[in-house]
Design an enzyme around this catalytic site. Structure first.
Site, PDB file in Angstrom:
ATOM      1  N   HIS A 121      45.375  -0.325  58.144  1.00 31.99           N
ATOM      2  CA  HIS A 121      44.353  -0.301  57.087  1.00 31.99           C
ATOM      3  C   HIS A 121      43.485   0.950  57.182  1.00 31.99           C
ATOM      4  CE1 HIS A 121      40.569  -2.319  59.103  1.00 31.99           C
ATOM      5  NE2 HIS A 121      41.150  -1.485  59.933  1.00 31.99           N
ATOM      6  N   ASP A 173      33.145  -3.204  52.405  1.00 34.83           N
ATOM      7  CA  ASP A 173      32.276  -2.670  53.457  1.00 34.83           C
ATOM      8  C   ASP A 173      31.561  -1.389  53.024  1.00 34.83           C
ATOM      9  OD1 ASP A 173      33.862  -0.374  53.995  1.00 34.83           O
ATOM     10  OD2 ASP A 173      34.812  -1.263  55.749  1.00 34.83           O
ATOM     11  N   HIS A 183      34.674   4.024  55.221  1.00 35.81           N
ATOM     12  CA  HIS A 183      35.628   4.755  56.063  1.00 35.81           C
ATOM     13  C   HIS A 183      36.581   5.567  55.195  1.00 35.81           C
ATOM     14  CE1 HIS A 183      34.429   0.897  57.918  1.00 35.81           C
ATOM     15  NE2 HIS A 183      34.298   1.610  59.023  1.00 35.81           N
ATOM     16  N   ASP A 191      34.300   3.285  49.989  1.00 34.05           N
ATOM     17  CA  ASP A 191      34.559   2.785  51.342  1.00 34.05           C
ATOM     18  C   ASP A 191      33.566   3.419  52.310  1.00 34.05           C
ATOM     19  OD1 ASP A 191      35.858   1.862  53.730  1.00 34.05           O
ATOM     20  OD2 ASP A 191      37.814   2.071  52.789  1.00 34.05           O
ATOM     21  N   GLU A 197      38.919  -6.440  51.822  1.00 33.53           N
ATOM     22  CA  GLU A 197      38.199  -6.615  53.081  1.00 33.53           C
ATOM     23  C   GLU A 197      37.086  -7.663  53.044  1.00 33.53           C
ATOM     24  OE1 GLU A 197      39.286  -5.453  55.848  1.00 33.53           O
ATOM     25  OE2 GLU A 197      40.462  -3.649  55.397  1.00 33.53           O
ATOM     26  N   ASP A 218      36.506  -1.064  48.868  1.00 38.30           N
ATOM     27  CA  ASP A 218      36.336  -1.823  50.105  1.00 38.30           C
ATOM     28  C   ASP A 218      34.923  -2.401  50.110  1.00 38.30           C
ATOM     29  OD1 ASP A 218      35.909  -2.625  52.830  1.00 38.30           O
ATOM     30  OD2 ASP A 218      37.435  -1.207  53.501  1.00 38.30           O
ATOM     31  N   ASP A 227      39.886   6.166  55.879  1.00 34.79           N
ATOM     32  CA  ASP A 227      41.256   5.618  55.881  1.00 34.79           C
ATOM     33  C   ASP A 227      42.291   6.728  55.773  1.00 34.79           C
ATOM     34  OD1 ASP A 227      40.009   3.192  56.008  1.00 34.79           O
ATOM     35  OD2 ASP A 227      40.368   2.649  53.923  1.00 34.79           O
ATOM     36  N   HIS A 233      42.649  -3.295  53.555  1.00 29.06           N
ATOM     37  CA  HIS A 233      42.817  -2.114  52.712  1.00 29.06           C
ATOM     38  C   HIS A 233      44.194  -1.485  52.814  1.00 29.06           C
ATOM     39  CE1 HIS A 233      39.888   0.831  50.510  1.00 29.06           C
ATOM     40  NE2 HIS A 233      40.936   0.517  49.782  1.00 29.06           N
TER      41      HIS A 233
END
Length: 362
Positions: A183, A276, A168, A166, A319, A274, A170, A143
């Site tokens: 990332h 994830d 997360h 995402d 990712e 992302d 970031d 990312h």
């Protein structure tokens, strides 16, 4: 361009309050030339694909294989099936040579010389794709590549809204990141409100944080560091975690996100996705998976709604790591990525019928 100035030095020397923009670097980012500009309608019949086989923003090997895996799964053929009218151009993969910093370093920013070099080249490529009147699809890679892709979008259209999908946030800086992996820092590098939270970063003079954090919305958050949560609350960032998805449903979350980051319906839209963000059962082959994520159905809906605005100009899909998990895990993850990207290019789950109407009428 003036360098990023460390916040602690600013506070100690000027008495500025936390987060106040006092450097010339931030002043440039608030230039009136960045006022709202009505974007032209996106030409969805022209699509450009850029691969970024980049893995230096984190530690796990294999994520650089993501673009090849997604292409090999038939991405272009699946997009072309939407309509024979689509003009799809694959611009190939980003190439770069890591910068030589001549001993200059920034603490807790691993592989910065690679991130800076790759991101700069990607920025130029994304701008070229958009200037060529194409929807830009960027295949990661980790990312960290969003630094370059969003910067490139901003060079094409100064008024951009971002949906960051995402697990997360970031949103760390080099002084707050637990790992030093870049990332986990792209949003903080891109946002103009956070430019004073950074020291001077060699190799990044080409990149200015000109997008407002208020023009970004998170969807799918469920693993947020304490500092990141503090910044989200301090600046009132639009953050829709999995709790909000469960409470309101993905339809209402997307409606609220778009309304808040683009209330006038005028900004060019960028989705940075992302893999994830999906639950690990949907996409197991990724480096930082977190249980309890989006279903693939919810993920596809996000892309469909973004496309439906008529203003979606750029998409990142990052990712995917084919080196993680069993062959079945990899297949499931790559297939999920293809489904998401095809939705972003206009595929309808009702069926793509626009080019068969003449046959029906006959």
């Amino acid at each position: 361009m003036l360098p990023r100035i460390a916040l602690a030095r600013l506070v100690s020397r000027t008495g500025a309050t936390f987060g106040t923009s006092v450097s010339g670097y931030c002043t440039a980012a608030k230039d009136p030339s960045f006022a709202t500009i009505q974007p032209k309608k996106i030409n969805y019949e022209r699509i450009g694909i850029v691969g970024v086989p980049f893995d230096k923003g984190q530690r796990k090997k294999g994520v650089g294989l993501g673009p090849k895996a997604i292409r090999d799964a038939g991405l272009i053929d699946h997009i072309q099936e939407i309509s024979p009218k689509l003009n799809i151009k694959d611009y190939g993969d980003i190439q770069y040579e890591a910068l030589n910093f001549n001993g200059r370093k920034v603490g807790n920013m691993k592989k910065l010389e690679h991130v800076a070099s790759c991101s700069r080249n990607l920025s130029h490529q994304v701008t070229e794709v958009l200037d060529d009147d194409r929807l830009c699809i960027t295949l990661g890679g980790d990312h960290a590549i969003a630094i370059g892709s969003i910067d490139g979008h901003l060079h094409h259209s100064k008024d951009v809204a971002v949906i960051w999908v995402d697990a997360h946030a970031d949103l760390n800086t080099n002084s707050t990141s637990p790992s030093g992996n870049i990332h986990g820092m792209p949003v903080a590098l891109l946002a103009r409100e956070l430019c004073d939270y950074w020291p001077y970063i060699p190799g990044m003079d080409w990149q200015e944080p000109i997008i407002s954090i208020k023009n970004l919305a998170y969807i799918g958050l469920r693993s947020v560091d304490p500092y990141e949560r503090a910044i989200i609350e301090k600046f009132g960032i639009n953050a829709f975690g999995m709790r909000e998805v469960e409470k309101y449903g993905i339809r209402e979350v997307m409606r609220m996100a778009l309304e808040r980051i683009d209330p006038e319906g005028q900004r060019s839209l960028h989705v940075s996705y992302d893999i994830d963000s999906l639950d690990v059962l949907e996409a197991p082959s990724t480096g930082t998976s977190v249980r309890g994520g989006l279903t693939l159905r919810e993920g596809i809906y996000i892309m469909e709604e973004a496309y439906g605005t008529g203003r979606l100009a750029a998409v990142d899909l990052v990712e995917v790591n084919p080196a993680i998990g069993t062959p079945e895990d990899v297949r499931r993850t790559v297939e999920a990525a293809v489904h998401l990207l095809v939705a972003a290019c206009g595929h309808s789950r009702k069926g793509d019928i626009a080019d068969t109407l003449d046959l029906i009428q006959k």
